[in-house]
Every structure is written in C-alpha cells, then in structure tokens.
Design a protein around this motif. Structure first.
Motif, mmCIF file in Angstrom:
data_model
loop_
_atom_site.group_PDB
_atom_site.id
_atom_site.type_symbol
_atom_site.label_atom_id
_atom_site.label_comp_id
_atom_site.label_asym_id
_atom_site.label_seq_id
_atom_site.Cartn_x
_atom_site.Cartn_y
_atom_site.Cartn_z
ATOM 1 N N GLU A 8 -6.463 5.785 -7.470
ATOM 2 C CA GLU A 8 -7.698 5.362 -6.613
ATOM 3 C C GLU A 8 -8.832 5.247 -7.438
ATOM 4 O O GLU A 8 -9.043 6.350 -8.066
ATOM 5 C CB GLU A 8 -7.724 6.262 -5.378
ATOM 6 N N ASP A 9 -9.762 4.139 -7.310
ATOM 7 C CA ASP A 9 -10.692 3.962 -8.065
ATOM 8 C C ASP A 9 -11.992 4.666 -7.237
ATOM 9 O O ASP A 9 -13.031 5.026 -8.076
ATOM 10 C CB ASP A 9 -11.013 2.567 -8.542
ATOM 11 N N ASP A 52 -3.795 2.737 -4.406
ATOM 12 C CA ASP A 52 -4.790 1.842 -3.815
ATOM 13 C C ASP A 52 -4.645 0.263 -4.623
ATOM 14 O O ASP A 52 -4.137 0.225 -5.704
ATOM 15 C CB ASP A 52 -6.209 2.400 -4.481
ATOM 16 N N MET A 54 -6.748 -2.446 -4.562
ATOM 17 C CA MET A 54 -7.917 -2.924 -5.175
ATOM 18 C C MET A 54 -8.733 -2.125 -6.163
ATOM 19 O O MET A 54 -9.151 -0.974 -5.597
ATOM 20 C CB MET A 54 -9.014 -3.483 -4.136
ATOM 21 N N MET A 55 -8.432 -2.271 -7.331
ATOM 22 C CA MET A 55 -9.103 -1.476 -8.443
ATOM 23 C C MET A 55 -9.540 -2.233 -9.589
ATOM 24 O O MET A 55 -8.658 -3.333 -9.756
ATOM 25 C CB MET A 55 -8.113 -0.536 -8.823
ATOM 26 N N LYS A 104 -6.485 1.299 5.262
ATOM 27 C CA LYS A 104 -7.609 2.144 5.373
ATOM 28 C C LYS A 104 -8.662 1.402 6.455
ATOM 29 O O LYS A 104 -8.254 0.173 6.992
ATOM 30 C CB LYS A 104 -8.427 2.050 4.144
HETATM 31 MN MN MN Z 1 -10.195 0.426 -4.632
#
Ligand code: MN
Length: 132
Positions: A8-9, A52, A54-55, A104
């Motif tokens: 997770e970013d 996650d 989207m990173m 999320k």
């Molecule tokens: Mn992300």
C-alpha cells in the motif's frame, strides 16, 4: 517471520491496515509499491498479500501478474484493495490473479473476514499481551 504483506502506498491506509492486523493478532510487513513487494516476497514467505492496486513505481496489477508468473507464488493468496469503483473492476483484479477483491472504503469486518476465509486465524506467536 510475518504472516501478511501489506502492499500500500498511502501512509494513512498503511497505518489503518497495520492497526487492524495488529489488533487481530496477525503479524505483517509493509511494502510501499509492487516492486518493493516483489523484493520482500523473494526474501521471505508470507501467508497472504493485501494488494493495493493503485501505486506508483509498480501497481498492483503488474505486481500480481509478476507473482502469478512465478511458480513459487502461484498459490499465494492475494486480496486486491481498490478505490476504483468502476464496474468490472472486480473481474479485472481476478483476471490478473487476485483471489478476492475489496473496494475502498472498506470496513474492519470486510478485511478480516476476507483474510480469515483465505488463511484462517493468526498463526504466528505475537508478543502482544492477551486482550483483557
Ligand atoms: Mn494506492
């Protein structure tokens, strides 16, 4: 050795998931993008990955594809976490090899029941005092 790898970013999401897992007795490591996750998974084994999608650097789709292309990680349980509520996102995550998908914002119960479904309760001995 930790049981779960959190990939997770976002620092706020990292803290939230870490808190949740710690309270539930699961041990974990953190990776801030897919490239770091692949390094961690090459160095040690985990029971499950929270990914996650989207990173920066390497996103969750690329990282999951890379893991599934490696026979050592073919059966590693991966739960996709995504803020992308677009229709078909669930399928997109499963197509690259994720076992499950959570949108999320997620609830504590959604995360914990998805983890429990895939790997059961915590196994690692923790140093936390017993809950009172
Ligand atoms: Mn992300």
């Amino acid at each position: 050795m930790a049981e779960i790898l959190i990939v997770e970013d976002n620092p706020v999401n990292q803290k939230l998931i870490a808190f949740l897992l710690a309270r539930s007795g699961y041990t974990f490591d953190l990776a801030e993008n897919g490239a770091v996750a692949l390094q961690r998974l090459a160095a040690s084994s985990y029971r499950l990955v929270l990914m996650d999608m989207m990173m920066p650097v390497m996103n969750g789709y690329e990282a999951t594809r890379a893991l599934r292309a490696d026979p050592r990680h073919a059966d590693l349980p991966i739960i996709a976490l995504t803020a992308n509520a677009m229709k078909g996102e669930d399928d997109k995550c499963r197509q690259v090899g994720c076992n499950d998908y959570i949108a999320k914002p997620y609830s504590k119960d959604q995360i914990l029941s998805a983890i429990n479904r895939l790997i059961g309760p915590p196994q690692a001995k923790t140093t936390q005092p017993a809950a009172g």
